[in-house]
Design a protein around this motif. Structure first.
Motif, PDB file in Angstrom:
ATOM      1  N   SER A  96     -30.085  46.800   6.943  1.00 33.91           N
ATOM      2  CA  SER A  96     -29.245  47.972   6.661  1.00 33.91           C
ATOM      3  C   SER A  96     -27.883  47.740   7.314  1.00 33.91           C
ATOM      4  O   SER A  96     -27.717  46.818   8.123  1.00 33.91           O
ATOM      5  N   THR A  97     -26.930  48.592   6.991  1.00 33.39           N
ATOM      6  CA  THR A  97     -25.617  48.478   7.629  1.00 33.39           C
ATOM      7  C   THR A  97     -25.771  48.584   9.145  1.00 33.39           C
ATOM      8  O   THR A  97     -25.142  47.835   9.904  1.00 33.39           O
ATOM      9  N   CYS A 204     -18.388  50.425   4.296  1.00 32.87           N
ATOM     10  CA  CYS A 204     -19.287  51.240   3.463  1.00 32.87           C
ATOM     11  C   CYS A 204     -18.535  52.036   2.398  1.00 32.87           C
ATOM     12  O   CYS A 204     -18.975  52.115   1.246  1.00 32.87           O
ATOM     13  N   CYS A 225     -22.605  48.903   3.040  1.00 34.01           N
ATOM     14  CA  CYS A 225     -23.827  49.205   2.305  1.00 34.01           C
ATOM     15  C   CYS A 225     -23.593  48.966   0.818  1.00 34.01           C
ATOM     16  O   CYS A 225     -22.470  48.782   0.360  1.00 34.01           O
ATOM     17  N   THR A 226     -24.695  48.981   0.062  1.00 31.11           N
ATOM     18  CA  THR A 226     -24.592  48.674  -1.368  1.00 31.11           C
ATOM     19  C   THR A 226     -25.003  49.866  -2.236  1.00 31.11           C
ATOM     20  O   THR A 226     -24.989  49.769  -3.448  1.00 31.11           O
ATOM     21  N   ALA A 238     -28.093  45.936   2.803  1.00 31.16           N
ATOM     22  CA  ALA A 238     -26.656  45.962   3.084  1.00 31.16           C
ATOM     23  C   ALA A 238     -26.098  44.536   3.072  1.00 31.16           C
ATOM     24  O   ALA A 238     -26.824  43.569   2.822  1.00 31.16           O
TER      25      ALA A 238
END
Ligand SMILES: Cc1ncc(COP(=O)(O)O)c(C=O)c1O
Length: 416
Positions: A96-97, A204, A225-226, A238
């Protein structure tokens, strides 16, 4: 300005990205102004996931791993090229981020031994504040939070005031999560570098909506993030960026086998690969990476310059309508007015913003609410029309003018 619905339709008719709206699915009847929180689902994602599950997993089983790993690298490079504008070999997709931020922040402070401070903007996204505080505590460092106007974001003078040769790392968000303020990455990175610090950017809210001048600025590190503008879906993995010439010097604090030089030699000692993969930890989330690939392809198809132009046009249009219709009703713009200093969302302050947010949702428009009293409106450039912005703003004007929002609770929900 012309605030007629016809004017909005004329803007849509002239929109070069109108055709790209078909790349994603509209399975709802709402006006969705939350693309900066969770992007819409690409049309191609279910088929890609079905192929993964039915063919690659169900039939080919473990024989699919070489292709999955190659796809992970190719997707990271595509994200680097189409979204971040950087050369291959500098982006990885993982975790994750929050976790990526931790890995890179630890790597950075360990690479600047002897320096005693870490700098972060005071209004950073909370996870960034928590991670940086934890990293600093574990490494005996002090955190300096840069105070800046929360609607306008960090300026060079704000950062310069806290920099000296004791700073190991500067952590900043390219686009502020609350205000949408777009920071000057080139100027701020150069300032930090002049003080000998490394810089870690949180992308992000800019990835997929605004150009990220990582290469031009010489930025050291970035995470993002995506699931927002990159349309990869809830909880999709991420990304992280480490500038090529820094990779051999920095080490991930998580010495996992996916960062190991010859992974299947199964050696007992950790010996990281020299490249970007050293920042990977464990087995990648393959369905997540497939979803990232499909999401990034939507951005690549539209092209970032066109998306940025559309984002500027949409948010400027929204601000113009807010000035004419909402300012008289007690709303105040809580984002930079200059579109060159704004990402793709606009924030409006109003004393009853939470109630207005709930009433707006009940009227078929989805924004989100951010403390203390702000409506955050994210018309994703790929998937939002000018007419949708017009209808949404018209409904908000009507709600607040008639006081209908006052019928909604004042207590905040778990997720806003
Ligand atoms: C600016 C910013 N940074 C970090 C995060 C946290 O990301 P994650 O929950 O994927 O770790 C978010 C989530 O919305 C964000 O907006």
């Amino acid at each position: 300005m012309d605030d007629s619905r016809e004017a909005a339709l004329a803007l849509d008719a002239a929109d070069p990205l109108a055709g790209c709206r078909d790349l994603v699915t509209y399975a709802d009847d709402v006006i969705y102004l939350d693309g900066n929180s969770l992007g819409r689902r690409p049309v191609s994602t279910p088929g890609a996931l079905e192929d993964l599950v039915e063919r690659q997993w169900a039939r080919d089983l473990i024989r699919s791993w070489p292709a999955w790993l190659a796809d992970a690298t190719a997707t990271a490079d595509l994200l680097g090229e189409a979204v971040l504008g950087v050369a291959p070999g500098q982006v990885a997709i993982s975790d994750s981020t929050t976790v990526n931020l931790y890995k890179l922040a630890v790597a950075a402070v360990r690479a600047r031994q002897g320096r005693s401070r870490v700098v972060i903007e005071a209004d950073a996204f909370p996870t960034d504040l928590y991670v940086i505080d934890g990293v600093a505590r574990d490494h005996g460092l002090e955190v300096t939070r840069v105070e800046a106007d929360i609607d306008d974001g960090v300026r060079a003078t704000d950062l310069a005031a806290v920099l000296d040769d004791d700073v190991a790392l500067v952590c900043l968000s390219h686009v502020g999560y609350r205000s949408g303020a777009l920071l000057d990455m080139v100027e701020l990175t150069h300032l930090a570098h002049d003080a000998g610090a490394l810089v870690l950017w949180d992308l992000c809210h800019s990835a997929g909506s605004a150009p990220t001048p990582l290469a031009e600025s010489g930025a050291d590190l970035a995470v993002g993030c995506t699931y927002k503008y990159l349309n990869a879906g809830p909880g999709a993995p991420a990304f992280l960026y480490v500038r090529a010439d820094l990779q051999a010097e920095l080490r991930s604090p998580i010495q996992g086998w996916f960062g190991q030089r010859d992974q299947f030699e199964m050696a007992p000692e950790y010996d990281p690969v020299p490249g970007i993969e050293r920042f990977l930890a464990g087995t990648p989330n393959v369905p997540g990476i497939v979803a990232v690939r499909e999401g990034v392809r939507t951005i690549a198809a539209a092209g970032l310059p066109a998306l940025r132009d559309k984002g500027v046009a949409l948010t400027s249009y929204l601000v113009d309508l807010a000035d004419v219709w909402l300012q008289p009703l007690g709303f105040r713009l809580a984002s930079p007015r200059d579109p060159a200093r704004r990402g793709s969302h606009v924030t409006l302050e109003h004393p009853q913003a939470w109630q207005a947010c709930q009433a707006w949702i009940a009227a078929g428009v989805v924004p989100d609410f951010r403390t203390p009293d702000r409506l955050r409106i994210g018309p994703a450039p790929l998937t939002t029309s000018f007419e949708e912005v017009w209808i949404a703003m018209d409904r908000l004007r009507d709600i607040v003018a008639t006081g209908r929002h006052l019928e909604f609770p004042t207590e905040r929900a778990r997720v806003t």
